[in-house]
Write a protein that holds these residues in place. Structure first.
Motif, PDB file in Angstrom:
ATOM      1  N   LEU A   1       0.846  -1.194   0.000  1.00 40.09           N
ATOM      2  CA  LEU A   1       0.000   0.000   0.000  1.00 40.09           C
ATOM      3  C   LEU A   1       0.880   1.240   0.000  1.00 40.09           C
ATOM      4  N   ARG A   2       0.891   1.912  -1.123  1.00 42.26           N
ATOM      5  CA  ARG A   2       1.729   3.106  -1.230  1.00 42.26           C
ATOM      6  C   ARG A   2       1.257   4.164  -0.235  1.00 42.26           C
ATOM      7  N   GLY A   3       2.217   4.694   0.503  1.00 40.35           N
ATOM      8  CA  GLY A   3       1.899   5.729   1.478  1.00 40.35           C
ATOM      9  C   GLY A   3       1.384   5.204   2.801  1.00 40.35           C
ATOM     10  N   ILE A   4       1.253   3.889   2.916  1.00 39.95           N
ATOM     11  CA  ILE A   4       0.745   3.297   4.161  1.00 39.95           C
ATOM     12  C   ILE A   4       1.773   2.349   4.776  1.00 39.95           C
ATOM     13  N   ASN A   5       2.250   1.380   4.013  1.00 42.09           N
ATOM     14  CA  ASN A   5       3.240   0.454   4.566  1.00 42.09           C
ATOM     15  C   ASN A   5       4.490   0.331   3.690  1.00 42.09           C
ATOM     16  N   ASP A   6       4.661   1.240   2.725  1.00 38.74           N
ATOM     17  CA  ASP A   6       5.809   1.124   1.828  1.00 38.74           C
ATOM     18  C   ASP A   6       7.132   1.512   2.478  1.00 38.74           C
ATOM     19  N   ASP A   7       7.093   2.006   3.718  1.00 46.38           N
ATOM     20  CA  ASP A   7       8.341   2.304   4.438  1.00 46.38           C
ATOM     21  C   ASP A   7       8.834   1.109   5.256  1.00 46.38           C
ATOM     22  N   GLU A   8       8.083  -0.005   5.242  1.00 45.02           N
ATOM     23  CA  GLU A   8       8.428  -1.146   6.086  1.00 45.02           C
ATOM     24  C   GLU A   8       9.154  -2.258   5.339  1.00 45.02           C
ATOM     25  N   LEU A   9       9.514  -2.025   4.093  1.00 43.14           N
ATOM     26  CA  LEU A   9      10.222  -3.061   3.340  1.00 43.14           C
ATOM     27  C   LEU A   9      11.511  -3.510   4.038  1.00 43.14           C
ATOM     28  N   PRO A  10      12.346  -2.601   4.566  1.00 43.14           N
ATOM     29  CA  PRO A  10      13.552  -3.068   5.270  1.00 43.14           C
ATOM     30  C   PRO A  10      13.233  -3.997   6.437  1.00 43.14           C
ATOM     31  N   ALA A  11      12.186  -3.689   7.193  1.00 42.27           N
ATOM     32  CA  ALA A  11      11.828  -4.518   8.344  1.00 42.27           C
ATOM     33  C   ALA A  11      11.353  -5.902   7.898  1.00 42.27           C
ATOM     34  N   PHE A  12      10.569  -5.961   6.829  1.00 41.66           N
ATOM     35  CA  PHE A  12      10.102  -7.262   6.340  1.00 41.66           C
ATOM     36  C   PHE A  12      11.259  -8.079   5.772  1.00 41.66           C
ATOM     37  N   LEU A  13      12.193  -7.428   5.068  1.00 43.31           N
ATOM     38  CA  LEU A  13      13.347  -8.146   4.543  1.00 43.31           C
ATOM     39  C   LEU A  13      14.228  -8.668   5.678  1.00 43.31           C
ATOM     40  N   GLU A  14      14.344  -7.886   6.746  1.00 47.60           N
ATOM     41  CA  GLU A  14      15.111  -8.342   7.904  1.00 47.60           C
ATOM     42  C   GLU A  14      14.460  -9.570   8.530  1.00 47.60           C
ATOM     43  N   LEU A  15      13.121  -9.533   8.624  1.00 48.98           N
ATOM     44  CA  LEU A  15      12.397 -10.686   9.169  1.00 48.98           C
ATOM     45  C   LEU A  15      12.640 -11.926   8.312  1.00 48.98           C
ATOM     46  N   ALA A  16      12.547 -11.772   6.986  1.00 47.52           N
ATOM     47  CA  ALA A  16      12.747 -12.909   6.093  1.00 47.52           C
ATOM     48  C   ALA A  16      14.184 -13.390   6.101  1.00 47.52           C
ATOM     49  N   SER A  17      15.110 -12.512   6.403  1.00 51.29           N
ATOM     50  CA  SER A  17      16.513 -12.913   6.473  1.00 51.29           C
ATOM     51  C   SER A  17      16.808 -13.697   7.750  1.00 51.29           C
ATOM     52  N   GLU A  18      16.166 -13.302   8.846  1.00 50.42           N
ATOM     53  CA  GLU A  18      16.439 -13.920  10.143  1.00 50.42           C
ATOM     54  C   GLU A  18      15.621 -15.180  10.392  1.00 50.42           C
ATOM     55  N   GLN A  19      14.470 -15.311   9.691  1.00 47.90           N
ATOM     56  CA  GLN A  19      13.583 -16.444   9.909  1.00 47.90           C
ATOM     57  C   GLN A  19      13.320 -17.168   8.589  1.00 47.90           C
ATOM     58  N   PRO A  20      13.045 -18.473   8.615  1.00 45.59           N
ATOM     59  CA  PRO A  20      12.736 -19.209   7.383  1.00 45.59           C
ATOM     60  C   PRO A  20      11.307 -18.935   6.917  1.00 45.59           C
ATOM     61  N   ILE A  21      11.087 -17.698   6.497  1.00 50.42           N
ATOM     62  CA  ILE A  21       9.765 -17.227   6.109  1.00 50.42           C
ATOM     63  C   ILE A  21       9.819 -16.669   4.691  1.00 50.42           C
ATOM     64  N   ASP A  22       8.790 -16.941   3.902  1.00 45.55           N
ATOM     65  CA  ASP A  22       8.596 -16.236   2.641  1.00 45.55           C
ATOM     66  C   ASP A  22       7.721 -15.017   2.917  1.00 45.55           C
ATOM     67  N   VAL A  23       8.268 -13.821   2.707  1.00 44.45           N
ATOM     68  CA  VAL A  23       7.478 -12.593   2.786  1.00 44.45           C
ATOM     69  C   VAL A  23       7.059 -12.241   1.367  1.00 44.45           C
ATOM     70  N   ARG A  24       5.747 -12.217   1.118  1.00 40.88           N
ATOM     71  CA  ARG A  24       5.258 -12.003  -0.243  1.00 40.88           C
ATOM     72  C   ARG A  24       4.417 -10.729  -0.293  1.00 40.88           C
ATOM     73  N   TYR A  25       4.827  -9.823  -1.163  1.00 44.69           N
ATOM     74  CA  TYR A  25       4.062  -8.595  -1.381  1.00 44.69           C
ATOM     75  C   TYR A  25       3.088  -8.806  -2.532  1.00 44.69           C
ATOM     76  N   ILE A  26       1.835  -8.410  -2.302  1.00 47.42           N
ATOM     77  CA  ILE A  26       0.775  -8.546  -3.293  1.00 47.42           C
ATOM     78  C   ILE A  26       0.317  -7.150  -3.711  1.00 47.42           C
ATOM     79  N   GLU A  27       0.216  -6.924  -4.997  1.00 49.85           N
ATOM     80  CA  GLU A  27      -0.268  -5.625  -5.465  1.00 49.85           C
ATOM     81  C   GLU A  27      -1.725  -5.428  -5.071  1.00 49.85           C
ATOM     82  N   PHE A  28      -2.041  -4.207  -4.663  1.00 45.57           N
ATOM     83  CA  PHE A  28      -3.395  -3.814  -4.271  1.00 45.57           C
ATOM     84  C   PHE A  28      -4.303  -3.921  -5.495  1.00 45.57           C
ATOM     85  N   MET A  29      -5.314  -4.800  -5.423  1.00 46.33           N
ATOM     86  CA  MET A  29      -6.149  -5.088  -6.585  1.00 46.33           C
ATOM     87  C   MET A  29      -7.454  -4.302  -6.567  1.00 46.33           C
ATOM     88  N   PRO A  30      -7.961  -3.944  -7.746  1.00 44.70           N
ATOM     89  CA  PRO A  30      -9.201  -3.156  -7.841  1.00 44.70           C
ATOM     90  C   PRO A  30     -10.441  -4.030  -7.735  1.00 44.70           C
TER      91      PRO A  30
END
Length: 330
Positions: A160-189
């Motif tokens: 969500l642009r302007g809502i959670n687009d500043d959290e990419l570093p935190a999600f990448l850190e989570l995926a790096s530290e844990q065996p998790i797939d973090v998947r971003y989905i485009e906001f659909m109409p």
């Protein structure tokens, strides 16, 4: 076997067991909603029949979703029953994880191995703003416990642009530290969401470009014909991966392998089409039942549309179908 006129074979069935949800995510709900009545929801025995039929027709992967599936009474027992009925089934559950914790141990013992957890932020206050509920601690605790128990965990975040687009570093850190797939989905109409607009969409390519500046990524080549829609990137030196699902900017309609069944028994062959096939009356008809439902599934699949064409035909600010994800099944 289930296949359409373009040669696409169906191997994946998503089943919504309820349209009810205990969250009110700002991109999903469109105000006050009237839920489907209990009598109009497919019974568990009817869902068992549909799963039996789908497997006979070549489906190999089944996902149970909602709404929030754990809102439905008896859902954990249903999951255990499906696993007992089909020991080798690739069964997955999509959940917001707010009600998951009490069932993690027993479902793992029953054989459930894969969880998809919807989580758009790692910030507790922002979680409450997005979902309307202060339940971040419950979700975070469930994720950690699921990892301890050996679940394959994927986190789905709507970009969500302007809502959670500043959290990419935190999600990448989570995926790096844990065996998790973090998947971003485009906001659909999708229908039922008054907050959608082109300016709110955070395109997958923009996410990828930013992510590559944060962490070293290596694309994973997956030739499995039953694979999902995500492009997946391994984080070098990390335990997890980044996935990108691009229904708007990077269509995979040419290899789409899935059908969807709504909680009131409507078969949908394309996420972006309002065309539905009503299976519930067939299942409850004394002279029709599952054999006729199977034939409807076969014939419906033949005319499975190309979602990309439906998207192109709409105006830029227009919703692509009348139903929201809460009704279709996330």
């Amino acid at each position: 076997m289930l296949a359409d006129r373009r040669g696409r074979r169906i191997s994946y069935l998503r089943i919504s067991v309820t349209d009810r949800c205990n969250l009110r995510c700002r991109y999903c709900t469109g105000g006050i909603k009237k839920f489907i009545s209990h009598d109009d929801i497919l019974r568990y025995e009817e869902l068992h029949g549909i799963i039996d039929t789908a497997l006979d027709l070549g489906v190999s992967k089944v996902r149970l979703t909602g709404g929030e599936p754990f809102m439905r009474l008896g859902f954990p027992d249903f999951v255990r029953a499906v696993l007992a009925r089909h020991p080798g089934i690739d069964l997955r559950v999509t959940t917001n994880a707010t009600l998951l914790a009490p069932h993690l141990d027993s479902l793992r013992q029953a054989g459930l191995r894969r969880l998809n957890i919807s989580l758009d932020t790692l910030d507790r206050e922002r979680f409450a703003e997005i979902t309307g509920r202060d339940l971040f601690d419950e979700v975070h605790g469930s994720i950690l416990r699921a990892l301890e128990l050996g679940y394959d965990v994927k986190i789905n975040a709507v970009g969500l642009r302007g809502i959670n687009d500043d959290e990419l570093p935190a999600f990448l850190e989570l995926a790096s530290e844990q065996p998790i797939d973090v998947r971003y989905i485009e906001f659909m109409p999708m229908g039922g969401c008054g907050r959608w607009g082109p300016d709110a969409v955070w395109p997958s390519e923009a996410i990828l470009q930013r992510a590559m500046k944060i962490a070293p990524l290596e694309e994973v080549q997956d030739t499995d014909p039953t694979r999902g829609p995500a492009r997946v990137y391994r984080i070098k030196g990390g335990k997890g991966r980044l996935g990108l699902i691009s229904p708007l900017s990077g269509h995979i309609c040419s290899i789409c392998n899935r059908l969807r069944l709504t909680s009131d028994g409507r078969l949908r062959t394309c996420l972006f089409s309002d065309k539905e096939y009503r299976l519930r009356p067939i299942l409850r008809h004394p002279k029709l039942g599952l054999p006729f439902a199977a034939e409807v599934m076969r014939r419906a699949t033949l005319d499975k549309p190309i979602g990309e064409e439906l998207l192109r035909a709409r105006r830029e600010t227009e919703l692509v179908c009348s139903k929201g994800m809460l009704s279709i099944g996330g």
